[in-house]
Design a protein around this motif. Structure first.
Motif, PDB file in Angstrom:
ATOM      1  N   ARG A 247      -0.890  19.380 -55.659  1.00 39.35           N
ATOM      2  CA  ARG A 247      -2.010  19.691 -54.758  1.00 39.35           C
ATOM      3  C   ARG A 247      -1.587  19.576 -53.292  1.00 39.35           C
ATOM      4  NH1 ARG A 247      -6.504  20.236 -57.514  1.00 39.35           N
ATOM      5  NH2 ARG A 247      -7.820  20.032 -55.681  1.00 39.35           N
ATOM      6  N   LYS A 248      -0.333  19.968 -53.041  1.00 38.87           N
ATOM      7  CA  LYS A 248       0.189  19.957 -51.679  1.00 38.87           C
ATOM      8  C   LYS A 248       0.476  21.381 -51.228  1.00 38.87           C
ATOM      9  CE  LYS A 248       2.421  15.403 -52.097  1.00 38.87           C
ATOM     10  NZ  LYS A 248       3.724  14.670 -52.026  1.00 38.87           N
ATOM     11  N   VAL A 249       0.128  21.669 -49.990  1.00 36.93           N
ATOM     12  CA  VAL A 249       0.414  22.984 -49.422  1.00 36.93           C
ATOM     13  C   VAL A 249       1.894  23.040 -49.040  1.00 36.93           C
ATOM     14  CG1 VAL A 249      -0.106  24.588 -47.556  1.00 36.93           C
ATOM     15  CG2 VAL A 249      -1.934  23.185 -48.551  1.00 36.93           C
ATOM     16  N   PRO A 250       2.630  24.069 -49.471  1.00 33.77           N
ATOM     17  CA  PRO A 250       4.049  24.174 -49.112  1.00 33.77           C
ATOM     18  C   PRO A 250       4.227  24.190 -47.592  1.00 33.77           C
ATOM     19  CG  PRO A 250       3.469  25.756 -50.809  1.00 33.77           C
ATOM     20  CD  PRO A 250       2.187  25.188 -50.315  1.00 33.77           C
ATOM     21  N   GLY A 251       5.370  23.656 -47.145  1.00 31.98           N
ATOM     22  CA  GLY A 251       5.650  23.679 -45.723  1.00 31.98           C
ATOM     23  C   GLY A 251       5.929  25.091 -45.242  1.00 31.98           C
ATOM     24  N   VAL A 252       5.967  25.253 -43.934  1.00 36.54           N
ATOM     25  CA  VAL A 252       6.143  26.571 -43.362  1.00 36.54           C
ATOM     26  C   VAL A 252       7.475  27.192 -43.763  1.00 36.54           C
ATOM     27  CG1 VAL A 252       7.142  25.683 -41.203  1.00 36.54           C
ATOM     28  CG2 VAL A 252       5.992  27.919 -41.243  1.00 36.54           C
ATOM     29  N   ALA A 254       8.934  27.102 -46.571  1.00 41.44           N
ATOM     30  CA  ALA A 254       8.838  27.749 -47.873  1.00 41.44           C
ATOM     31  C   ALA A 254       8.354  29.186 -47.745  1.00 41.44           C
ATOM     32  CB  ALA A 254       7.882  26.950 -48.775  1.00 41.44           C
ATOM     33  N   PHE A 255       7.525  29.439 -46.743  1.00 42.49           N
ATOM     34  CA  PHE A 255       7.046  30.799 -46.527  1.00 42.49           C
ATOM     35  C   PHE A 255       8.079  31.625 -45.768  1.00 42.49           C
ATOM     36  CE2 PHE A 255       3.209  28.295 -47.133  1.00 42.49           C
ATOM     37  CZ  PHE A 255       2.494  29.077 -48.021  1.00 42.49           C
ATOM     38  N   LEU A 256       8.806  30.972 -44.846  1.00 43.73           N
ATOM     39  CA  LEU A 256       9.815  31.690 -44.094  1.00 43.73           C
ATOM     40  C   LEU A 256      10.990  32.106 -44.983  1.00 43.73           C
ATOM     41  CD1 LEU A 256       9.915  29.520 -40.842  1.00 43.73           C
ATOM     42  CD2 LEU A 256       8.874  31.775 -41.134  1.00 43.73           C
ATOM     43  N   ASP A 257      11.226  31.326 -46.060  1.00 45.71           N
ATOM     44  CA  ASP A 257      12.356  31.613 -46.955  1.00 45.71           C
ATOM     45  C   ASP A 257      11.996  32.592 -48.068  1.00 45.71           C
ATOM     46  OD1 ASP A 257      13.882  29.908 -45.463  1.00 45.71           O
ATOM     47  OD2 ASP A 257      13.597  28.192 -46.796  1.00 45.71           O
ATOM     48  N   LEU A 258      10.816  33.161 -48.006  1.00 45.96           N
ATOM     49  CA  LEU A 258      10.382  34.077 -49.074  1.00 45.96           C
ATOM     50  C   LEU A 258      11.297  35.303 -49.134  1.00 45.96           C
ATOM     51  CD1 LEU A 258       6.481  34.069 -48.699  1.00 45.96           C
ATOM     52  CD2 LEU A 258       7.826  33.074 -50.557  1.00 45.96           C
ATOM     53  N   GLU A 259      11.587  35.736 -50.349  1.00 44.78           N
ATOM     54  CA  GLU A 259      12.345  36.958 -50.562  1.00 44.78           C
ATOM     55  C   GLU A 259      11.376  38.088 -50.885  1.00 44.78           C
ATOM     56  OE1 GLU A 259      15.155  36.330 -53.597  1.00 44.78           O
ATOM     57  OE2 GLU A 259      16.299  34.800 -52.509  1.00 44.78           O
ATOM     58  N   ASP A 260      11.746  39.307 -50.546  1.00 50.09           N
ATOM     59  CA  ASP A 260      10.906  40.468 -50.866  1.00 50.09           C
ATOM     60  C   ASP A 260      10.884  40.680 -52.380  1.00 50.09           C
ATOM     61  OD1 ASP A 260      10.394  40.828 -48.251  1.00 50.09           O
ATOM     62  OD2 ASP A 260      12.017  42.298 -47.941  1.00 50.09           O
TER      63      ASP A 260
END
Length: 260
Positions: A247-252, A254-260
């Motif tokens: 129930r934790k929101v991923p850190g920023v 984790a979103f910056l490392d997203l792959e297409d």
């Protein structure tokens, strides 16, 4: 003697002239009276003609007013019909907005399931229904929750047969438009709504039957079914993943490392 006869003749002539004059005066009086009657009659005829012309004008005005009234009524009817359509469309959009908001309002799986059940009951009039996900081998549909039915009887359903299995395997929405949907059964449900993730069906919502007063589905129900099909599964998966992540929101990052 001659003079007497002369004066006698003169008196007779004078008397005859006076009588003729009197007759002429009487005739003149008669002609004047007749002339007066003719003038009166002529005046009466003129008044009647004027009155008839006025009546014709008023009739023409009445026809024009009636025509305009009919046109205005037609415009009013079209406006009222369009106003009703717009109100119905706004009500439908409001229901869809409420449904979308409720589906994604909670990151808790139990709450998402409860919200789906409330939407089915309140907006569709569902009385008996179940929410299913496919088993790992995709041969069975496993009930996550159900309402109005003996859970043991509908805990699992085949994923490749019947109306429910066909709706799941084909990904095509089914809702009955021919029968009384309040009398649906497992074999002939009122509706079967495939649940999609990334365009692939992963489960199905089955409405086995509706409330007794809800005997048929309309276009608005179809729109809500389509929304549930597109949004219910992502809401459930999102809630499950959020719970698995503590129930934790991923850190920023984790979103910056997203792959297409």
């Amino acid at each position: 003697m001659f003079i007497q006869q002369f004066f006698r003749k003169g008196a007779q002539l004078t008397e005859e002239v006076l009588k003729e004059n009197e007759r002429l005066r009487e005739r003149i009086a008669e002609l004047e009276g007749e002339n007066g009657r003719l003038r009166a009659h002529l005046a009466s005829d003129t008044a009647i003609r004027d009155l008839l012309r006025k009546i014709e004008q008023l009739e023409a005005e009445k026809v024009e007013l009636v025509h305009r009234s009919v046109q205005m009524e037609a415009v009013s009817d079209r406006f009222s019909a369009r106003h009703s359509e717009v109100e119905a469309e706004l009500a439908s959009l409001a229901n869809l907005y409420v449904a979308t908001s409720q589906l994604h309002a909670s990151p808790n799986v139990r709450h998402v399931l409860r919200n789906i059940k409330e939407l089915l009951a309140q907006l569709v009039g569902a009385a008996k229904f179940g929410i299913y996900l496919a088993s790992d081998d995709r041969k069975e549909l496993v009930a996550l929750t159900a309402e109005g039915m003996n859970f043991a009887d509908i805990a699992t359903l085949p994923a490749d047969s019947g109306i429910i299995g066909q709706a799941f395997s084909s990904g095509e929405l089914f809702y009955d438009t021919e029968n009384d949907v309040s009398k649906g059964t497992v074999e002939r449900p009122a509706a079967a709504v495939p649940l999609f993730i990334d365009g692939q069906p992963i489960g199905v919502i089955v409405v086995f039957g509706t409330l007794s007063q809800k005997t048929s589905f309309n276009d608005e129900d179809g729109q809500l079914f389509r929304l549930l099909g597109a949004q219910a599964a992502p809401a459930l998966v999102s809630a499950r993943l959020f719970t698995d992540a503590g129930r934790k929101v991923p850190g920023v990052q984790a979103f910056l490392d997203l792959e297409d």
